[in-house]
Design a protein around this motif. Sequence first.
Motif, PDB file in Angstrom:
ATOM      1  N   ALA A   1      -0.668  27.634  -6.597  1.00  0.00           N
ATOM      2  CA  ALA A   1      -0.604  27.315  -7.648  1.00  0.00           C
ATOM      3  C   ALA A   1       0.720  26.322  -8.155  1.00  0.00           C
ATOM      4  O   ALA A   1       0.761  25.047  -8.408  1.00  0.00           O
ATOM      5  N   PHE A   2       1.794  26.947  -7.678  1.00  0.00           N
ATOM      6  CA  PHE A   2       3.137  26.281  -8.176  1.00  0.00           C
ATOM      7  C   PHE A   2       3.761  25.467  -7.005  1.00  0.00           C
ATOM      8  O   PHE A   2       4.319  24.736  -7.194  1.00  0.00           O
ATOM      9  N   SER A   3       2.683  25.215  -5.803  1.00  0.00           N
ATOM     10  CA  SER A   3       2.918  24.184  -4.951  1.00  0.00           C
ATOM     11  C   SER A   3       2.186  22.810  -4.814  1.00  0.00           C
ATOM     12  O   SER A   3       2.453  22.015  -4.102  1.00  0.00           O
ATOM     13  N   GLY A   4       1.020  22.958  -5.986  1.00  0.00           N
ATOM     14  CA  GLY A   4       0.339  21.649  -5.885  1.00  0.00           C
ATOM     15  C   GLY A   4       0.867  20.424  -6.243  1.00  0.00           C
ATOM     16  O   GLY A   4       2.207  20.245  -6.639  1.00  0.00           O
ATOM     17  N   SER A   5       0.428  19.313  -6.006  1.00  0.00           N
ATOM     18  CA  SER A   5       0.742  17.894  -6.295  1.00  0.00           C
ATOM     19  C   SER A   5       0.544  17.725  -7.802  1.00  0.00           C
ATOM     20  O   SER A   5      -0.387  18.130  -8.354  1.00  0.00           O
ATOM     21  N   ASN A   6       1.063  16.695  -8.273  1.00  0.00           N
ATOM     22  CA  ASN A   6       0.661  16.488  -9.676  1.00  0.00           C
ATOM     23  C   ASN A   6       0.144  15.061  -9.480  1.00  0.00           C
ATOM     24  O   ASN A   6      -0.080  14.122 -10.258  1.00  0.00           O
ATOM     25  N   ILE A   7      -0.754  14.731  -8.420  1.00  0.00           N
ATOM     26  CA  ILE A   7      -1.180  13.490  -7.990  1.00  0.00           C
ATOM     27  C   ILE A   7      -2.300  13.211  -9.270  1.00  0.00           C
ATOM     28  O   ILE A   7      -2.452  11.944  -9.414  1.00  0.00           O
ATOM     29  N   PHE A   8      -2.965  14.167  -9.809  1.00  0.00           N
ATOM     30  CA  PHE A   8      -4.022  13.773 -10.840  1.00  0.00           C
ATOM     31  C   PHE A   8      -3.006  12.987 -12.103  1.00  0.00           C
ATOM     32  O   PHE A   8      -3.637  11.934 -12.183  1.00  0.00           O
ATOM     33  N   TYR A   9      -1.971  13.444 -12.293  1.00  0.00           N
ATOM     34  CA  TYR A   9      -1.353  12.705 -13.458  1.00  0.00           C
ATOM     35  C   TYR A   9      -0.704  11.433 -12.876  1.00  0.00           C
ATOM     36  O   TYR A   9      -0.588  10.512 -13.564  1.00  0.00           O
ATOM     37  N   SER A  10      -0.130  11.473 -11.689  1.00  0.00           N
ATOM     38  CA  SER A  10       0.509  10.201 -11.325  1.00  0.00           C
ATOM     39  C   SER A  10      -0.475   9.078 -11.014  1.00  0.00           C
ATOM     40  O   SER A  10      -0.219   8.022 -11.388  1.00  0.00           O
ATOM     41  N   LEU A  11      -1.761   9.561 -10.554  1.00  0.00           N
ATOM     42  CA  LEU A  11      -2.706   8.449 -10.417  1.00  0.00           C
ATOM     43  C   LEU A  11      -3.350   7.999 -11.863  1.00  0.00           C
ATOM     44  O   LEU A  11      -3.296   6.759 -11.854  1.00  0.00           O
ATOM     45  N   ASN A  12      -3.433   8.886 -12.694  1.00  0.00           N
ATOM     46  CA  ASN A  12      -3.945   8.398 -13.879  1.00  0.00           C
ATOM     47  C   ASN A  12      -2.964   7.687 -14.482  1.00  0.00           C
ATOM     48  O   ASN A  12      -3.470   6.702 -15.133  1.00  0.00           O
ATOM     49  N   GLU A  13      -1.523   7.780 -14.451  1.00  0.00           N
ATOM     50  CA  GLU A  13      -0.621   6.899 -15.107  1.00  0.00           C
ATOM     51  C   GLU A  13      -0.529   5.602 -14.510  1.00  0.00           C
ATOM     52  O   GLU A  13      -0.736   4.676 -15.028  1.00  0.00           O
ATOM     53  N   GLU A  14      -0.595   5.538 -13.108  1.00  0.00           N
ATOM     54  CA  GLU A  14      -0.414   4.266 -12.314  1.00  0.00           C
ATOM     55  C   GLU A  14      -1.641   3.434 -12.618  1.00  0.00           C
ATOM     56  O   GLU A  14      -1.420   2.166 -12.527  1.00  0.00           O
ATOM     57  N   ILE A  15      -2.811   3.903 -12.505  1.00  0.00           N
ATOM     58  CA  ILE A  15      -3.854   3.302 -12.938  1.00  0.00           C
ATOM     59  C   ILE A  15      -4.034   2.608 -14.169  1.00  0.00           C
ATOM     60  O   ILE A  15      -4.041   1.560 -14.650  1.00  0.00           O
ATOM     61  N   LYS A  16      -3.530   3.556 -15.209  1.00  0.00           N
ATOM     62  CA  LYS A  16      -3.698   3.345 -16.700  1.00  0.00           C
ATOM     63  C   LYS A  16      -2.740   2.214 -17.188  1.00  0.00           C
ATOM     64  O   LYS A  16      -2.619   1.195 -17.849  1.00  0.00           O
ATOM     65  N   ASN A  17      -1.363   2.355 -16.589  1.00  0.00           N
ATOM     66  CA  ASN A  17      -0.448   1.222 -16.794  1.00  0.00           C
ATOM     67  C   ASN A  17      -0.400   0.207 -15.862  1.00  0.00           C
ATOM     68  O   ASN A  17       0.445  -0.879 -15.898  1.00  0.00           O
ATOM     69  N   GLY A  18      -1.240   0.195 -15.220  1.00  0.00           N
ATOM     70  CA  GLY A  18      -1.582  -1.036 -14.096  1.00  0.00           C
ATOM     71  C   GLY A  18      -0.501  -1.093 -12.888  1.00  0.00           C
ATOM     72  O   GLY A  18      -0.660  -2.092 -12.319  1.00  0.00           O
ATOM     73  N   ASN A  19       0.350  -0.193 -13.030  1.00  0.00           N
ATOM     74  CA  ASN A  19       1.358  -0.290 -11.768  1.00  0.00           C
ATOM     75  C   ASN A  19       0.760  -0.116 -10.370  1.00  0.00           C
ATOM     76  O   ASN A  19       1.351  -0.478  -9.412  1.00  0.00           O
ATOM     77  N   ILE A  20      -0.557   0.370 -10.361  1.00  0.00           N
ATOM     78  CA  ILE A  20      -1.046   0.501  -9.163  1.00  0.00           C
ATOM     79  C   ILE A  20      -1.309  -0.959  -8.346  1.00  0.00           C
ATOM     80  O   ILE A  20      -0.955  -1.095  -7.219  1.00  0.00           O
ATOM     81  N   ALA A  21      -1.311  -2.054  -9.107  1.00  0.00           N
ATOM     82  CA  ALA A  21      -1.226  -3.343  -8.637  1.00  0.00           C
ATOM     83  C   ALA A  21      -0.287  -3.687  -7.500  1.00  0.00           C
ATOM     84  O   ALA A  21      -0.579  -4.325  -6.551  1.00  0.00           O
ATOM     85  N   TYR A  22       0.919  -3.063  -8.062  1.00  0.00           N
ATOM     86  CA  TYR A  22       2.055  -3.425  -7.218  1.00  0.00           C
ATOM     87  C   TYR A  22       1.987  -2.960  -5.948  1.00  0.00           C
ATOM     88  O   TYR A  22       2.847  -3.050  -4.911  1.00  0.00           O
ATOM     89  N   ALA A  23       1.150  -1.663  -5.654  1.00  0.00           N
ATOM     90  CA  ALA A  23       1.167  -1.231  -4.434  1.00  0.00           C
ATOM     91  C   ALA A  23       0.068  -1.846  -3.289  1.00  0.00           C
ATOM     92  O   ALA A  23      -0.033  -1.458  -2.291  1.00  0.00           O
ATOM     93  N   LEU A  24      -0.539  -2.922  -4.164  1.00  0.00           N
ATOM     94  CA  LEU A  24      -1.762  -3.373  -3.238  1.00  0.00           C
ATOM     95  C   LEU A  24      -1.323  -4.589  -2.409  1.00  0.00           C
ATOM     96  O   LEU A  24      -1.936  -4.986  -1.590  1.00  0.00           O
ATOM     97  N   ASN A  25       0.046  -4.928  -2.641  1.00  0.00           N
ATOM     98  CA  ASN A  25       0.305  -6.197  -1.549  1.00  0.00           C
ATOM     99  C   ASN A  25       1.496  -5.551  -0.678  1.00  0.00           C
ATOM    100  O   ASN A  25       2.208  -6.188  -0.278  1.00  0.00           O
ATOM    101  N   LYS A  26       1.170  -4.288  -0.673  1.00  0.00           N
ATOM    102  CA  LYS A  26       1.939  -3.538   0.805  1.00  0.00           C
ATOM    103  C   LYS A  26       1.118  -3.190   1.859  1.00  0.00           C
ATOM    104  O   LYS A  26      -0.052  -2.872   1.464  1.00  0.00           O
ATOM    105  N   PRO A  27       1.770  -3.543   3.024  1.00  0.00           N
ATOM    106  CA  PRO A  27       0.630  -3.168   4.039  1.00  0.00           C
ATOM    107  C   PRO A  27       0.617  -1.702   4.256  1.00  0.00           C
ATOM    108  O   PRO A  27       1.051  -1.173   5.201  1.00  0.00           O
TER     109      PRO A  27
END
Lengths: 276, 361
Positions: free
Chosen positions: A85-111
């Motif tokens: 439990a203490f070693s889990g990733s915070n991927i839920f929150y980071s995805l949630n945030e990146e998608i909602k604030n739109g920063n995910i867009a900037y990952a899309l033009n990386k190879p």
Amino acid sequence: MSLNRSWDSLVITRLKIRKYGLIIGTSFQNSLAYGANFLFDTFFYAFVLFIFLQLWRAIYGHGGAIAGYSLNQMIWYCVITEMIAFSGSNIFYSLNEEIKNGNIAYALNKPYHYISYQLANGLGLMGIKIIINGLFGVFLGLLYIGPLNGFHVNYLPLIILLVCNGLILNFFAITCLGLTAFWLEENTAFFWIYQKLSFMLGLFLPVEFFPGWLQKLALVLPFPYVFYGPARLAVAFSWEKFWPILWVQLGYSGLFLVLALLIYRKGVKSLHVNGG
Amino acid sequence: MAFEKRPGDRNGEIFMPIIEVAGLTKQFRTKVKETGLKGSFRSLIMPEYLTVKAVENIGFQVEQGEILAFMGPNGAGKSTTIKMLTGILYPTAGKIQVLGLNPTRNRRQLAFRIGTVFGQKSQLWFHLPPQDSFRLLAGIYEIPDREFRMRVDYLVDLFDIWDLMRIPVRKLSLGQRVRCEIAASLLHKPEVIFLDEPTIGLDIVVKQKIRDLILLMNREERTTIFLTSHDVGDIEQLCRRAIIINHGAVVLNESVKNLKYNYLNYKIIAVKYSRPVSIQIPGIVKLKEKEYETAAISGESMEYAAKIAVDTKKQNLQHVVNQLMGLGEVLDITISDQPLEEIITAIYTAAPEMNANVTES
Ligand SMILES: Nc1ncnc2c1ncn2[C@@H]1O[C@H](COP(=O)(O)OP(=O)(O)O)[C@@H](O)[C@H]1O
Ligand SMILES: [Mg+2]
């Protein structure tokens, strides 16, 4: 000529493997930079285990076994589940945030593929955490209750394998939940339900504590395979249990990975078209 | 419709369009968010949509080795255009070719050949020194080790960032970070680099430094540079050509030389005197003036401030400043460009054709 070409493709494959290896390494390093957070986490881990120790001591009274678990096994069960439990990733929150604030867009033009990137990133973070919590957890277990009775060190690699699989299964499951942020403004409720179910069905209590029908039900759901599976086998290893747990872990991991890729593909399409 | 391929000849110079855009349009359909439980329930079953026209029917070309400024006030559609050029957003209509590729279809392939710097999104890891992010980027762009080491040495030298490479990014100033950011975007030798508001939020000295860097990378490797900005100073100092957009449409696509002559000819001078003076210089326009009391060191006194516009086509700026300095004791004087919004208004007043860019559907 063809030798040349296969040499080239070998070099390219090597570069692609190195790409994700480097992401894992960088995430590992970056996590180390949060040293203070780790200190707090390990402190909290020790505290939570201490509470469980008191609780189970009171429940067990003068010994015996409950649902097949001795006090010694019960405490080690908690050491393992809380370690995960203490070693889990915070991927839920980071995805949630990146998608909602739109920063995910900037990952899309990386190879790179965004999901592979997130996985590599998560592996780096979970890797460093599980190493620290693993060592610290063993220390806490020894300190609180002494060596785990009947444990054979030969099984250690298998337990480590199950623990890692549990982390990855959990990672893919919450990745699916996080990706719903493409459409849902309020998706934390899903995460909350998922978390509570996996806490109930394994983190706090082994599945054997439940009535028969609930045990049967629980074991077809993914939740017990994150916490219960690895911890149960750590405290009482048996080959008959090992294989089904391993297969179900792998099966659910694969299922959630495919699901995550599908959700991502649909979501990113709508991002391309609608800006998220 | 295919693009006409025309590596051509203009003023004896061979030119090759590297970016070609025609009829480019982007509309966003956004769900109208309603407040309250009833509202959110309704928008779940019967969502209402609003169509925002972010970019409307724009077309232009960028030549190899050119620095092009894509100017416009906030919300004009600059970032949306860059996102379409780099394949992040799909156009609603229109054609794009970047380096002969269609960004919508060949996004990954294109990614290896372009660089991007987005003012609002860092590609450096916050807690790590830039050298670690550089190494990671080299991996992401599949640059072999030996090549990477040579490239880093070269860029670090060129941008003079030796001393920054080992400091965690969170400890760098914004200006230092932007320098590293630009160097990072050049690691894989992109043929075109897109910079979205690279000078935003920087003070004048740092802005100047960044502009110098942009010129440098253009000159060193003939990198084509596509730059968005809402700072008029960026056009004047960087480019030979600027495209101005507003409300998603191209307002002007002209050489900076013409632009300077026709629209950037006004300078704004703000001047403050220790006592009231009367400014009577022929040919200038007084925009504002104000006398006010101040508690100076030697008791009460009156200060005077004025803001004037000078048409540099008609007046010599130096001459005007000298005259202003002669009128009394000057406490403060600043010369600035006319704000972009006013320039656009001036362009529109010359050719008025605008309509609202938001419609309901
Ligand atoms: N994802 C989006 N969804 C809806 N509207 C958007 C989105 N992105 C941009 N817009 C709108 O499109 C217009 C242009 O935005 P943008 O390209 O960011 O302007 P600029 O970069 O010139 O400031 C603005 O009206 C903005 O509100
Ligand atoms: Mg913008």
